[in-house]
Design an enzyme around this catalytic site. Sequence first.
Site, PDB file in Angstrom:
ATOM      1  N   LYS A 215       9.150  -8.389   2.220  1.00 42.83           N
ATOM      2  CA  LYS A 215       8.970  -9.216   3.695  1.00 42.83           C
ATOM      3  C   LYS A 215       8.136  -9.641   4.088  1.00 42.83           C
ATOM      4  CE  LYS A 215       7.532  -8.748   7.806  1.00 42.83           C
ATOM      5  NZ  LYS A 215       7.393  -9.992   8.208  1.00 42.83           N
ATOM      6  N   SER A 217       5.804 -13.013   5.249  1.00 45.88           N
ATOM      7  CA  SER A 217       4.811 -13.542   6.572  1.00 45.88           C
ATOM      8  C   SER A 217       5.914 -14.626   7.075  1.00 45.88           C
ATOM      9  CB  SER A 217       3.840 -13.675   6.818  1.00 45.88           C
ATOM     10  OG  SER A 217       3.177 -15.143   8.256  1.00 45.88           O
ATOM     11  N   GLU A 218       6.202 -14.328   8.412  1.00 45.50           N
ATOM     12  CA  GLU A 218       7.188 -15.400   8.855  1.00 45.50           C
ATOM     13  C   GLU A 218       6.267 -16.989   8.838  1.00 45.50           C
ATOM     14  OE1 GLU A 218       7.469 -12.554  10.262  1.00 45.50           O
ATOM     15  OE2 GLU A 218       9.278 -12.914   8.911  1.00 45.50           O
ATOM     16  N   ALA A 271      -3.487  -2.336  13.318  1.00 46.96           N
ATOM     17  CA  ALA A 271      -2.077  -2.033  15.114  1.00 46.96           C
ATOM     18  C   ALA A 271      -0.438  -2.007  14.344  1.00 46.96           C
ATOM     19  CB  ALA A 271      -2.368  -3.430  15.735  1.00 46.96           C
ATOM     20  N   GLU A 290      -3.204  -1.694   3.744  1.00 47.49           N
ATOM     21  CA  GLU A 290      -4.482  -2.265   3.291  1.00 47.49           C
ATOM     22  C   GLU A 290      -4.241  -2.950   4.476  1.00 47.49           C
ATOM     23  OE1 GLU A 290      -6.763  -2.263   1.090  1.00 47.49           O
ATOM     24  OE2 GLU A 290      -5.323  -1.732  -0.662  1.00 47.49           O
ATOM     25  N   CYS A 324      -9.582 -10.307   4.733  1.00 48.19           N
ATOM     26  CA  CYS A 324      -9.573  -8.639   5.119  1.00 48.19           C
ATOM     27  C   CYS A 324     -11.140  -8.190   4.621  1.00 48.19           C
ATOM     28  CB  CYS A 324      -8.912  -8.290   5.065  1.00 48.19           C
ATOM     29  SG  CYS A 324      -8.075  -7.608   3.558  1.00 48.19           S
ATOM     30  N   GLU A 421     -12.695  -7.909  13.586  1.00 51.21           N
ATOM     31  CA  GLU A 421     -13.156  -8.775  12.650  1.00 51.21           C
ATOM     32  C   GLU A 421     -12.662 -10.000  13.306  1.00 51.21           C
ATOM     33  OE1 GLU A 421     -10.676  -7.817   8.706  1.00 51.21           O
ATOM     34  OE2 GLU A 421      -9.467  -7.095  10.470  1.00 51.21           O
ATOM     35  N   SER A 481     -13.096  -9.044  -5.850  1.00 50.77           N
ATOM     36  CA  SER A 481     -11.709  -8.784  -6.241  1.00 50.77           C
ATOM     37  C   SER A 481     -11.390  -8.990  -7.532  1.00 50.77           C
ATOM     38  CB  SER A 481     -10.637  -9.574  -5.348  1.00 50.77           C
ATOM     39  OG  SER A 481     -11.304  -9.437  -3.567  1.00 50.77           O
TER      40      SER A 481
END
Length: 516
Positions: A215, A217-218, A271, A290, A324, A421, A481
């Site tokens: 799924k 992100s929209e 959240a 993550e 992030c 953040e 990364s």
Amino acid sequence: MTVARLALCKILSSHLPRLHLPSAFSSASRQMSIAAALKNSSIFRSQGLIGGNWIGSHDGKTIQVNNPATGEIIADVPFMGRQETSDAISSAYQAFHSWSKLTAAERSKYLRKWYDLLMSHKEELGQLITLEQGKPLKEALGEVGYGASFIEFFAEEAKRVYGDIIPATLNDRRLFVLKQPVGVVGAITPWNFPLAMITRKVGPALACGCTVVVKPSELTPLTALAAAELALQAGIPPGVLNVVMGNAPEIGDALLSSSQVRKITFTGSTAVGKKLMAGAAGTVKRLSLELGGNAPCIVFDDADLDVAVKGTLAAKFRNSGQTCVCANRVLVQDGIYEKFAEAFSKAVQNLQVGDGFTEGVVQGPLINEAAVQKVESFVQDAISKGAKVILGGKRHSLGMTFYEPTVVTDVRSEMLLAREEVFGPVAPLLRFKTEDEAIHIANDTNAGLAAYIFTNNVQRTWRVSEALEYGLVGVNEGIISTEVAPFGGVKQSGLGREGSKYGIDEYVEVIFDAVN
Ligand code: ADP
């Protein structure tokens, strides 16, 4: 000729050979032309993928995908929910039986082919990312290479999922440890890396024999759908990779409540991560999370100023501060504070803001209006508590969701800028005196994803990097990364690791056989 224009010409020549563009067309019309050309490319899809079929939502509802730089509608995609997610889970469950039975070498070949196709469509994928996410094209192309690298790495790693033979406790026993795929995986991903956050999950899952319902992100589904189209073109069988999008809580609930889904892997806000963790309890699912960070970037007196400025700039301003692992707090030691603030501001001032298809632009728009309002409220909070804006500090004259690259000094730990953040192009500078104080400030948060330190003192490098309660530490380096190293956080920044040899452990069960 700009990179964007070069790439556009390539697409146009391969897909729309008779379309001629004037040599000097405006940014908006250029973007519309790129969108039009992309829509005719062989990777453009605007429906969900279930069991190898491209389908709409059961009730025909759709949701718009916008270009954050212009507000234009790029496409409508299906607004799916529980029913479509259940269908996708069933397809993945069915496909699991045959996919998990393939040899590792066979799965590896499929992944390698997918990697080759991702790389041979690098330009179009990069343009799609810029179009729906806004990051500069050069950065978007970098994401394609980075995203594809997870598929390449796990194509190789598929063949190295070794078990163990344990010395037996009885003479007539043999004790074996096997690693087997967990089963169907639900992968929920954010908008800031529309490709890489998907491949980082799907690569290891498919490599060891799992099947997946993604799924995305929209806000950025088109890159995910294009990557899925390329997976089909690579011959990855129907049902092994499914993509649904639309009503996020409903899709999330369907994934969580299904006993056929054995694992949830998520990148996104803390959240939502906590909600998923609670929801996974009902069916006792495996979980990788993550979540958010609050990265400290510590500049010591003994740092090389140029290295520190360059590294902090990269750590703070990549993707306009919307990652992030972006530096969220720049902690600068007393003795170098003024010099650093001056040199850093000069460097920030040179960052060119604009639409991601314009050559030279390194700062695109923020993802949406809510993101800008959050940045504004954090900056206001800091000013009201005594901080000083020495550069930027307001919306950019370009309008839309562009925000000026900003440097704020005299920031203290109690300000929102230091506690949460900001996810935008704002660098808050905090002052510290001693190494212990820096470590204390850096660790004084519930987050623990990335941290950066700048120092030329070797002993301090080891001491501080080991004292920091963070999953990733960059020393004299702002971008760390890579697919070959484990990425993940401690404390409330998450569970599990992605990438590297450790990444595949998240998708296997350790099974013990005792044979008499
Ligand atoms: P961000 O604030 O960065 O958008 P989110 O955590 O809201 O982060 O979103 C990350 C991903 O989680 C997106 O794909 C989003 O649609 C999805 N999401 C948001 N809410 C839920 C939910 N209740 N259940 C499942 N997925 C969700």
